[in-house]
Design an enzyme around this catalytic site. Structure first.
Site, short mmCIF file in Angstrom:
data_model
loop_
_atom_site.label_atom_id
_atom_site.label_comp_id
_atom_site.label_asym_id
_atom_site.label_seq_id
_atom_site.Cartn_x
_atom_site.Cartn_y
_atom_site.Cartn_z
N TYR A 230 -22.50 4.47 -12.78
CA TYR A 230 -22.36 3.47 -11.72
C TYR A 230 -22.14 4.19 -10.40
O TYR A 230 -21.16 4.94 -10.24
CB TYR A 230 -21.19 2.52 -12.00
CG TYR A 230 -21.02 1.48 -10.91
CD1 TYR A 230 -21.96 0.46 -10.76
CD2 TYR A 230 -19.95 1.54 -10.03
CE1 TYR A 230 -21.83 -0.50 -9.76
CE2 TYR A 230 -19.80 0.59 -9.03
CZ TYR A 230 -20.74 -0.42 -8.90
OH TYR A 230 -20.61 -1.36 -7.89
N ASP A 325 -20.57 12.29 -7.98
CA ASP A 325 -19.89 11.05 -7.61
C ASP A 325 -18.45 11.15 -8.12
O ASP A 325 -18.18 10.92 -9.29
CB ASP A 325 -20.61 9.85 -8.22
CG ASP A 325 -20.04 8.51 -7.78
OD1 ASP A 325 -18.84 8.46 -7.41
OD2 ASP A 325 -20.77 7.50 -7.81
N LYS A 353 -12.58 5.12 -3.91
CA LYS A 353 -11.29 4.44 -4.04
C LYS A 353 -10.08 5.36 -4.09
O LYS A 353 -9.03 5.03 -3.54
CB LYS A 353 -11.32 3.52 -5.26
CG LYS A 353 -11.58 4.25 -6.57
CD LYS A 353 -11.75 3.27 -7.73
CE LYS A 353 -13.09 2.59 -7.70
NZ LYS A 353 -13.32 1.72 -8.88
#
Length: 523
Positions: A230, A325, A353
């Site tokens: 994702y 990522d 985040k």
């Protein structure tokens, strides 16, 4: 119930290699070793990373495949009404809020994490290891906002700094603030692959910018993602999501042209990736390969230890940039992220985040100086550049939150403390599962604990019939297990992933294991 902390192996060097375990049997010639990695001996204060020992990937994959072949084991039909009764009798205010929200918000929630079975809970207090809903029910917080609150929710030392900044400056000015420089310098200090850093508003924005940057820098167009990962919801990345091989399955509303130069490759398959890179060379080349360095969905489909090193080698061979990522792994695995743990330096790193410790507008791109200079901002910037922007990007609130949160992570060794809590929880879950003869699979990468009861995300389009026949039912089983955990006072991510934090003390983990035992009694 056993809640012993997993024994750690003594390392031979700073990278955490050990020589006292045999390598996992390779699934193909590209995978030489899958485990046998350790960072420090038990309770060693010098330990830098959350992962005390890399898991036996071969064994996990075999057990996950066995789970996929086993009959589904969920909450018994005579026990499920009792689970659902908890929500009807104890969560009345949450239900009323969620019903009213449906009048004004599509689906009733603004964030995918809030989709819980049978309805979302409305939270009014978060502190350390616990959440409280509007009905006054308290929960052990194993969601941790999807991973960013490594220090625990609403961490007081950071909160006090942010309150002072808001009083003095406010959250945004639109101009330069000292914390922009302080945060960038701190990230540069800790992250091996980050020579320069440009802050943005989210992980999704950062992926968009990194792909644009990779294409501008290399002059190539194809981007390969490791399937099932994702990387946000931008048009070009809603491709091969969750289940490898699904391509555009979730790309409703996205023109085909947006994904025309996006490709995917099955995880752990270096041979297939090399073939794809070779074919792309005939069509102008590959700009970048983007990967979650623990494996798709934060390690839900785990990778072999050497996989990232092999990615680095094959990207160098074909002149493609390697993008890590690290939205979840950045700082959660340790101050050096996954790149520090695996000792693999990517060309570009995605932050999200975890960057601000749970405060909003968290995202950014870091990487090599020569590449990053193409992101130089300002309306007077001339020459070739990859354009990015955002009025609220790098606002004083977010930059100060990130600066102080990372400082606190360093001061408290938060990643390692949270990783030990993950080790303790995972060891206890394995003991309960084995003792009860359940087919479930528990494993962890430090403070990221996976508890697979339906293995829905382990389905593969290499067997599309099985996906079509079983995905819906397996997803429902996962939802029911998640509901049962909640009814027993624990919030997890989709009933299959657990994030521990520095706030998870031994008594909290022991209490959680007692609650998991109570849930498994209902199976």
């Amino acid at each position: 119930m056993s809640t012993a902390v997993l024994e750690r192996k003594t390392p031979k060097n700073g990278r955490g290699q050990t020589g006292n375990r045999p390598a996992a049997r390779a699934k193909n010639k590209d995978k030489k070793k899958g485990h046998g990695k350790s960072n420090a001996t038990k309770n060693d204060p010098a330990q830098k990373y959350a992962i005390s020992e890399w898991h036996d990937t071969e064994d996990i994959m075999l057990r996950l495949q066995a789970l996929l072949k086993s009959p589904l084991r969920s909450i018994r039909t005579d026990k499920m009404p009792g689970v659902l009764n908890y929500f009807e009798s104890r969560c009345k205010k949450s239900k009323a809020i969620s019903e009213e929200a449906k009048r004004f918000i599509p689906g009733g929630v603004q964030h995918n994490l809030a989709f819980n079975h049978p309805f979302p809970l409305a939270i009014d207090r978060a502190e350390g290891a616990h959440l409280r809903d509007v009905d006054g029910n308290q929960y052990i917080d194993f969601l941790q906002a999807g991973g960013p609150t490594l220090l625990g929710s609403n961490y007081k030392p950071v909160r006090q700094k942010i309150i002072k900044l808001l009083n003095d400056c406010g959250p945004v000015t639109g101009l330069l603030h000292e914390y922009e420089q302080k945060l960038a310098e701190l990230i540069n200090h800790h992250m091996p692959g980050v020579e320069m850093f440009r802050m943005l508003g989210s992980g999704t924005e950062s992926v968009m910018g990194a792909i644009r940057l990779a294409r501008a820098y290399t002059g190539k167009r194809q981007v390969i993602k490791i399937g099932g990962g994702y990387h946000g919801w931008s048009d070009q990345m809603v491709y091969g999501m969750r289940i490898p091989g699904t391509g555009r399955r979730e790309a409703a509303g996205i023109p085909r042209g947006s994904t025309a130069q996006t490709q995917e490759c099955f995880p752990n398959d270096i041979g297939a990736l090399r073939r794809k890179l070779w074919l792309n060379r005939l069509r102008g080349g590959t700009a970048a390969v983007i990967v979650e360095p623990l494996g798709p969905e934060s390690g839900t489909r785990p990778i072999y230890y050497d996989y990232n090193r092999q990615l680095r080698e094959v990207c160098d061979e074909f002149g493609a940039l390697l993008i890590f990522d690290e939205v979840v792994t950045g700082f959660r695995l340790g101050l050096g992220g996954a790149q520090g743990y695996f000792n693999v330096r990517p060309d570009l790193t995605i932050f999200g985040k975890c960057l601000t410790g749970g405060y909003p507008m968290a995202g950014g791109i870091g990487g090599r100086r020569d590449i990053m200079m193409m992101l130089a901002g300002g309306i007077s910037k001339m020459g070739k550049r990859a354009f990015v922007g955002g009025t609220l990007s790098a606002n004083p609130l977010s930059c100060a939150a990130g600066y102080y949160a990372i400082q606190e992570m360093e001061r408290t060794n938060a990643a390692v403390v949270a990783g030990r809590a993950g080790d303790r929880l995972c060891a206890g879950l394995k003991e309960i599962i084995d003792r009860r003869g359940l087919p479930y699979v528990a494993y962890n990468q430090g403070s990221i604990v996976h508890l697979e009861t339906s293995a829905v995300l382990l389905l593969s389009m290499r067997n599309p019939i099985k996906v079509m026949r079983e995905a819906k039912e397996r997803k429902h089983v996962m939802e029911e297990m998640g509901a049962a955990y909640t009814a027993h006072g624990m919030i997890t991510l989709a009933g299959s992933r657990i994030y521990t934090s520095m706030a998870d003390t031994d008594p909290i983990i022991d209490e959680a294991l007692n609650r998991f035992e109570s849930v498994f009694e209902l199976v």
